[in-house]
Design a protein around this motif. Structure first.
Motif, mmCIF file in Angstrom:
data_model
loop_
_atom_site.group_PDB
_atom_site.id
_atom_site.type_symbol
_atom_site.label_atom_id
_atom_site.label_comp_id
_atom_site.label_asym_id
_atom_site.label_seq_id
_atom_site.Cartn_x
_atom_site.Cartn_y
_atom_site.Cartn_z
ATOM 1 N N CYS A 135 18.888 -24.523 107.381
ATOM 2 C CA CYS A 135 19.578 -25.131 106.229
ATOM 3 C C CYS A 135 19.836 -24.088 105.147
ATOM 4 N N PHE A 136 18.829 -23.286 104.824
ATOM 5 C CA PHE A 136 19.011 -22.242 103.824
ATOM 6 C C PHE A 136 20.120 -21.281 104.233
ATOM 7 N N ALA A 137 20.041 -20.807 105.466
ATOM 8 C CA ALA A 137 21.010 -19.821 105.929
ATOM 9 C C ALA A 137 22.414 -20.408 105.984
ATOM 10 N N ALA A 138 22.544 -21.677 106.379
ATOM 11 C CA ALA A 138 23.859 -22.311 106.437
ATOM 12 C C ALA A 138 24.461 -22.442 105.042
ATOM 13 N N VAL A 139 23.640 -22.843 104.065
ATOM 14 C CA VAL A 139 24.130 -22.947 102.683
ATOM 15 C C VAL A 139 24.591 -21.587 102.179
ATOM 16 N N SER A 140 23.806 -20.544 102.450
ATOM 17 C CA SER A 140 24.190 -19.203 102.026
ATOM 18 C C SER A 140 25.498 -18.768 102.682
ATOM 19 N N THR A 141 25.638 -19.066 103.969
ATOM 20 C CA THR A 141 26.851 -18.683 104.690
ATOM 21 C C THR A 141 28.082 -19.350 104.100
ATOM 22 N N VAL A 142 28.008 -20.664 103.911
ATOM 23 C CA VAL A 142 29.164 -21.401 103.383
ATOM 24 C C VAL A 142 29.499 -20.955 101.965
ATOM 25 N N ASN A 143 28.487 -20.855 101.096
ATOM 26 C CA ASN A 143 28.725 -20.430 99.711
ATOM 27 C C ASN A 143 29.402 -19.071 99.656
ATOM 28 N N THR A 144 28.888 -18.132 100.434
ATOM 29 C CA THR A 144 29.415 -16.770 100.390
ATOM 30 C C THR A 144 30.835 -16.696 100.921
ATOM 31 N N LEU A 145 31.094 -17.335 102.046
ATOM 32 C CA LEU A 145 32.437 -17.264 102.631
ATOM 33 C C LEU A 145 33.475 -17.931 101.739
ATOM 34 N N ILE A 146 33.106 -19.032 101.105
ATOM 35 C CA ILE A 146 34.033 -19.688 100.180
ATOM 36 C C ILE A 146 34.339 -18.776 98.999
ATOM 37 N N ALA A 147 33.283 -18.147 98.443
ATOM 38 C CA ALA A 147 33.490 -17.260 97.295
ATOM 39 C C ALA A 147 34.326 -16.044 97.674
ATOM 40 N N VAL A 148 34.033 -15.444 98.830
ATOM 41 C CA VAL A 148 34.772 -14.254 99.270
ATOM 42 C C VAL A 148 36.246 -14.574 99.465
ATOM 43 N N THR A 149 36.547 -15.712 100.059
ATOM 44 C CA THR A 149 37.936 -16.074 100.325
ATOM 45 C C THR A 149 38.669 -16.485 99.057
ATOM 46 N N ALA A 150 37.998 -17.238 98.188
ATOM 47 C CA ALA A 150 38.643 -17.725 96.975
ATOM 48 C C ALA A 150 39.043 -16.595 96.038
ATOM 49 N N GLU A 151 38.259 -15.518 96.001
ATOM 50 C CA GLU A 151 38.569 -14.446 95.073
ATOM 51 C C GLU A 151 39.759 -13.595 95.526
ATOM 52 N N ARG A 152 40.318 -13.904 96.693
ATOM 53 C CA ARG A 152 41.460 -13.137 97.203
ATOM 54 C C ARG A 152 42.793 -13.823 96.905
ATOM 55 N N ARG A 153 42.788 -14.695 95.911
ATOM 56 C CA ARG A 153 43.990 -15.453 95.579
ATOM 57 C C ARG A 153 45.198 -14.544 95.334
ATOM 58 N N ARG A 154 45.004 -13.518 94.511
ATOM 59 C CA ARG A 154 46.133 -12.627 94.184
ATOM 60 C C ARG A 154 46.571 -11.829 95.408
ATOM 61 N N GLU A 155 45.627 -11.431 96.238
ATOM 62 C CA GLU A 155 45.972 -10.683 97.449
ATOM 63 C C GLU A 155 46.866 -11.516 98.363
ATOM 64 N N PHE A 156 46.502 -12.779 98.552
ATOM 65 C CA PHE A 156 47.313 -13.656 99.402
ATOM 66 C C PHE A 156 48.699 -13.877 98.791
ATOM 67 N N ALA A 157 48.747 -14.025 97.472
ATOM 68 C CA ALA A 157 50.035 -14.235 96.813
ATOM 69 C C ALA A 157 50.939 -13.014 96.983
ATOM 70 N N LEU A 158 50.367 -11.817 96.862
ATOM 71 C CA LEU A 158 51.172 -10.603 97.050
ATOM 72 C C LEU A 158 51.690 -10.495 98.480
ATOM 73 N N LEU A 159 50.872 -10.893 99.459
ATOM 74 C CA LEU A 159 51.346 -10.898 100.847
ATOM 75 C C LEU A 159 52.535 -11.830 101.012
ATOM 76 N N ARG A 160 52.471 -12.970 100.366
ATOM 77 C CA ARG A 160 53.597 -13.915 100.451
ATOM 78 C C ARG A 160 54.826 -13.367 99.747
ATOM 79 N N LEU A 161 54.630 -12.647 98.641
ATOM 80 C CA LEU A 161 55.775 -12.089 97.909
ATOM 81 C C LEU A 161 56.499 -11.009 98.704
ATOM 82 N N VAL A 162 55.782 -10.321 99.599
ATOM 83 C CA VAL A 162 56.429 -9.278 100.406
ATOM 84 C C VAL A 162 56.890 -9.816 101.752
ATOM 85 N N GLY A 163 56.890 -11.140 101.929
ATOM 86 C CA GLY A 163 57.507 -11.734 103.106
ATOM 87 C C GLY A 163 56.614 -12.484 104.058
ATOM 88 N N ALA A 164 55.303 -12.450 103.862
ATOM 89 C CA ALA A 164 54.402 -13.169 104.769
ATOM 90 C C ALA A 164 54.464 -14.662 104.491
#
Length: 459
Positions: free
Chosen positions: A342-371
């Motif tokens: 349970c501890f490890a699963a909570v850590s995994t989910v929390n971390t992956l959500i945070a890592v992905t969410a902070e890439r908002r601008r990166e994803f937007a720039l990919l879309r601006l260049v045609g992705a």
């Protein structure tokens, strides 16, 4: 600079999502400490004559055996979550530095956020820990490991001690996490908020080497225990696995990058476009990769170690007329496995959500260049597959070393009994958690016009 408390609380109100992972980690730590503190209090306040009528280990021994590992893992999760809470507000902290905030004021602001979050989850954590203590005590009574006369005392001491311990660890973690931004020059702080250092510092690497040596010594201690001390060998092996995972967290960027380099070629071959971009992203951002990989390794390493140790102990019991491990010991290990998972699963989910969410601008720039959105999601799928593979391999390496040491003590052989189906289930569960957390967060992050997201806040 204005007082730290209003600014800290304002940041928390503005970015509640950035502190959700920290709140969950602190809640788990408080509940765990309250649970085991309540069991210790129950044992201390019970008359000796009543305690002697129970069979098996005492509540103090059970609480110690469960608690020493669970508390270490809980604190590991707290430190990891706090690092992400700071990382998601790095730009704001950098801006404060450029408008004359001193390093001491920056660290004070971070400490205020930790204390406020801990106080916010204190009452729910105490309640959950107290309920869990009563449920566990009831199960121990049912199995004859505690007598009917044992009661959880109605005292606030376990909860207060738990809160004090969590605050100490949280404040220590905040000092480490805020060190980078509080020490660099104000102008450099703002630039650093959008970049990632490619090197791992000497102090961090030294600490990683020290943890690696410490973990190896613990595994050696486990392997040299006599067969009649199988329980102690198991605790030493599990503690060694936790220390080795800590070493992995400290030296994670190097380890993760090395394994990714080996696994990247098959991914690029299977998905030439998305796979190439995913491999480049992961290797180019080693710290981000390490942050995502370590929780997966924690989940696989701890769960795999407990599963293999339990199967090995069972086989040792079947082969020994004396019975190296009782059914009670097996049940305790299974309960500990559930808690650690349970501890490890909570850590995994929390971390992956945070890592992905902070890439908002990166994803937007990919879309601006045609992705397109589907192309970005395919890239995220390839990244999730690579992250899972790296985490599983590193976690399996730790589990293999710890299980081998335990097997040497329990059976005399370095080859443990491996429940292949269960271990495959752990790997599949880690893959499912990673894919769901990354893709669900990615879908949410991709919403909205790309131009607005590219020019907006990172959080």
């Amino acid at each position: 600079m204005a007082p730290a408390v209003p600014i800290a609380l304002g940041q928390m109100r503005r970015r509640p999502g950035a502190f959700a992972g920290l709140a969950a980690a602190l809640f788990l730590a408080l509940a765990t400490l309250t649970l085991f503190g309540s069991l210790l209090a129950a044992d201390v306040t019970t008359a000796a004559a009543v305690r002697r009528t129970a069979t098996g280990p005492s509540l103090t021994v059970i609480a110690g055996a469960f608690g020493e590992i669970a508390v270490l893992v809980a604190f590991f999760v707290v430190v990891n979550a706090l690092g992400f809470a700071l990382r998601q507000q790095h730009r704001e902290l950098a801006l404060l530095r450029t408008v004359a905030a001193t390093p001491r004021q920056t660290r004070r602001l971070v400490r205020c956020q930790v204390v406020a979050t801990a106080l916010l989850v204190a009452a729910p954590g105490w309640g959950a820990g107290a309920v869990a203590a009563r449920l566990l005590l009831a199960e121990l009574r049912r199995r004859g490991m505690a007598t009917a006369g044992v009661r959880i005392p109605g005292t606030a001491v376990p909860g207060l001690v738990a809160l004090a311990a969590v605050l100490v660890v949280g404040l220590a973690a905040s000092a480490v996490a805020a060190r980078r931004i509080s020490r660099i020059a104000p102008a450099a702080a703002l630039t650093a908020s959008s970049t990632e250092h490619g090197r791992t510092g000497v102090p961090r690497l030294s600490a990683g080497v020290g943890a690696l040596v410490g973990g190896g010594l613990l595994l050696r201690l486990a392997a040299t225990r006599p067969q009649e001390q199988t329980d102690k060998a198991g605790q030493a092996a599990l503690l060694g696995a936790v220390v080795l995972l800590g070493a992995l967290a400290l030296a994670g960027p190097l380890a993760a990058r090395a394994v990714t380099a080996a696994l990247g070629a098959p991914v690029r071959a299977l998905a030439p476009g998305a796979g190439w971009l995913a491999d480049a992203n992961l290797r180019g951002y080693a710290r981000r990769l390490s942050s995502a990989v370590v929780p997966v390794a924690l989940l696989v390493g701890l769960s795999g170690t407990m599963l293999v140790m339990t199967r090995t102990a069972g086989h040792a019991t079947d082969a020994s007329a004396a019975g190296a491990v009782s059914a009670t010991d097996v049940w305790l290990r299974q309960a500990e496995l559930t808690m650690l998972t349970c501890f490890a699963a909570v850590s995994t989910v929390n971390t992956l959500i945070a890592v992905t969410a902070e890439r908002r601008r990166e994803f937007a720039l990919l879309r601006l260049v045609g992705a397109t959105r589907p192309q970005v999601l395919r890239m995220l799928t390839a990244e999730a597959a690579l992250t899972t593979a790296v985490g599983v391999l590193l976690g399996a390496a730790v589990a293999g070393a710890a299980s081998a040491a335990f097997s040497r003590a329990a059976t005399g052989s370095w080859l443990p009994s491996v429940p292949v189906a269960d271990c495959c289930g752990i790997a599949a569960g880690a893959a499912a958690l990673t894919a769901v957390a990354v893709l669900a967060t990615g879908l949410r992050t991709l919403r909205g016009p790309a131009a607005e997201l590219a020019g907006g806040d990172r959080g």
